[in-house]
Design an enzyme around this catalytic site. Structure first.
Site: not given
Length: 580
Positions: A338, A319-322, A317, A373
């Protein structure tokens, strides 16, 4: 005549499904009474009960099967092939057959732990061609306009049989008339044969009752939603009129708690809604009216079809990795996947079970249009060549107990899926000045509306919020979410002497639930200009007293109004209480 084990398995599952549907309908039909009584807290509890009901009934049915049949029978796939055949016959005349198929699947997956997913033994595909079956039940009522919008709208409102009187039905009709004459395409506004068509069933959610349908004439149509509110101690009033497809889509958003609405023929009911909102996935429409498990079935089928087209591959994904989740996407399906990592970054003091509890909390809670959701999947299987190599390497590295290879297959033991959005931090990088102001305004509104629903996001960083195709800011990272009433909002104490303020460590004690809103600015925004603009738009968010006032309102039992449309669209000012 002795019945075969396979037939008895099918009959037992159908009995459990009947129990589920009976209780589901009972809760749903009681929404009208809760609306009349202004029982708003009870409505929230009923919503959570209905969400929990599905798994409760599956567990009861599973227990019944395990008490009745030996394990070797229950785990014999050929027995399930025969049971499926019997089940197809048993549900042959049902109007909710697709929901019954999903219930069968839930029991099969409970027995086989989400393995052996084959159409021979369960309903990977539906047993029916939906297009070839029609119930003949009339879903809608029809009101001819005949050039008199005030009378037609009044008739539409009165015909809903909400069980209460409108404060001023004629005034509601006049307000709607003025709006429609101004905003409808001229062919619809002026046409003598224009018709209002509304679903007979009323949609209830939070403090609103919604009449849903369309205005149409000679092949031209616009959707129509009439939100009705109960002004306690006085009666009903029409709050606004919605005819823009995007506005109606937001009403049915994947970010909102499910409607309570009686859908006697679910597939035809959803098909009608899809006609009004053709861009909204069928899976989301099933979920929107409470059938989230069948929504998951429809999502899975659509995902498999999209993967089979091989238009693209799963990628990491943007963006910044979680720090807790590994996130990947299938761009053509606009879906985010996820996976909980095996090890979290040191700053995240939580367990895998903690994370799953947070996602369960959000599923059951009123999402007020600001939290995405999710659907939860176990043992998703895909071919190795459906993954971008960098993506697969990353998943195997950070979640080896959750993602593994078997021959040319990738096995994902557990994951969550969400609708894809643009991460807010990336969105802001490509905004002009006007867009920046609008999205920061909505970012603050999202935080306020979640707080009004007793949700504190915990980690409010920009990267944890996304922007939808409608420009709405949505929260989607739940690992630190908590109830607002569990937080301890504090002002930063004044230092006793200058040296304290210059020290590396705070001069005051900090408890585990302590939150200092004055510190939000530097934490949320490295960019000073964005920080100043956000403070200009939402100064109250930096004041501990504001948060305490929300906590007090929630503790006092207030159900704070959060409308699924903009306040400026409303016909009347709010009758009282806190609103957002």
């Amino acid at each position: 005549m002795k019945l075969s084990p396979a037939y008895r398995i099918a009959a037992t599952i159908l009995h459990g499904f009947d129990e589920y549907r009976s209780r589901f309908k009972q809760i749903t039909l009681d929404a009208n009474r809760r609306f009349r009584d202004a029982a708003w807290r009870e409505a929230q509890q009923a919503s959570a009960e209905r969400i929990n009901l599905y798994q409760e009934k599956v567990d009861e049915t599973l227990g019944r099967l395990q008490r009745t049949f030996d394990e070797d029978i229950l785990t014999h796939c050929e027995c399930w092939r025969e049971a499926k055949g019997h089940y197809v016959e048993l549900i042959g005349q049902r109007l909710d057959y697709e929901l019954a198929e999903t219930y069968f699947n839930s029991l099969f997956c409970s027995i086989f732990h989400h393995r052996h997913i084959r159409d021979d033994w369960m309903f990977v595909n539906s047993s029916r061609d939906a297009a070839s079956h029609h119930s003949g039940i009339e879903l809608c009522r029809h009101i001819a306009v005949e050039g008199d919008w005030s009378r037609a709208i009044a008739e539409a409102l009165e015909g809903a049989e909400l069980g209460m009187e409108f404060i001023d039905l004629g005034h509601c009709g006049h307000l709607a008339r003025d709006f429609l004459v101004e905003h409808l395409p001229q062919g619809l506004a002026d046409g003598t044969d224009t018709e209002i068509e509304l679903l007979k069933s009323v949609f209830y959610r939070n403090k609103g009752a919604y009449l849903v349908g369309r205005i149409h004439r000679d092949g031209e149509q616009v959707p129509l939603v009439l939100p009705v509110l109960h002004e306690e101690g006085k009666g009903l009033h029409l709050d606004t009129v919605l005819i823009e497809p995007d506005e109606v889509s937001i009403i049915f958003s994947f970010t909102r708690v499910y409607f309570q609405v009686d859908a006697t023929v679910p597939r035809e009911f959803v098909a009608y809604l899809h006609m009004l909102m053709p861009d909204k996935p069928i899976s989301e429409l099933y979920a929107a009216i409470g059938f989230f498990k069948h929504g998951k079935t429809e999502f899975f089928r659509a995902l498999n079809q999209q993967i089979a087209r091989r238009e693209d591959k799963f990628i990491i994904a943007p963006g910044v990795r979680g720090m807790v989740m590994a996130v990947f996407v299938l761009p053509s399906h606009r879906t985010v996947f996820k996976i909980i990592k095996d090890r979290f970054d040191p700053s995240k003091a939580m367990s895998r079970d903690n994370v799953r509890e947070k996602y369960g909390l959000v599923k059951r809670h009123d999402r007020v249009g600001r939290m995405a959701d999710t659907q939860e999947f176990s043992y998703l299987v895909s071919r190795k060549d459906h993954f971008d190599p960098e993506c697969l390497e990353h998943l195997l590295e950070v979640a080896p107990t959750n993602v593994y290879l078997k021959d040319d297959k990738v096995i994902i033991k557990h994951c969550y899926t969400e609708r894809m959005m643009t991460p807010l931090n990336l969105y802001l990088e490509q905004c002009d000045e006007t867009e920046t102001r609008a999205v920061l305004k909505d970012y603050g509104n999202a935080i306020k509306q979640m707080a009004a629903a007793n949700i504190f996001p915990g980690d409010m960083l920009l990267k944890n919020f996304g922007v939808t195709r409608h420009g709405r800011v949505i929260f989607y990272d739940y690992d630190e979410v908590s109830y607002l009433t569990e937080c301890n909002f504090r002002h930063i104490p004044e230092p006793l002497y200058p040296e304290q303020e210059l020290a590396d460590e705070p001069w005051y004690s900090v408890g585990p639930n302590d939150i200092f809103p004055e510190e939000f600015g530097p934490f949320l925004f490295a960019n000073v200009q964005l920080r100043k603009l956000f403070f200009e738009l939402h100064p109250e968010l930096f004041d501990a007293d504001y948060w305490k006032s929300l906590q007090a309102a929630i503790t006092d039992g207030q159900v704070i109004d959060v409308y699924p449309y903009r306040n400026k669209q409303r016909f009347a000012s709010d009758p009282g209480g806190l609103t957002y």
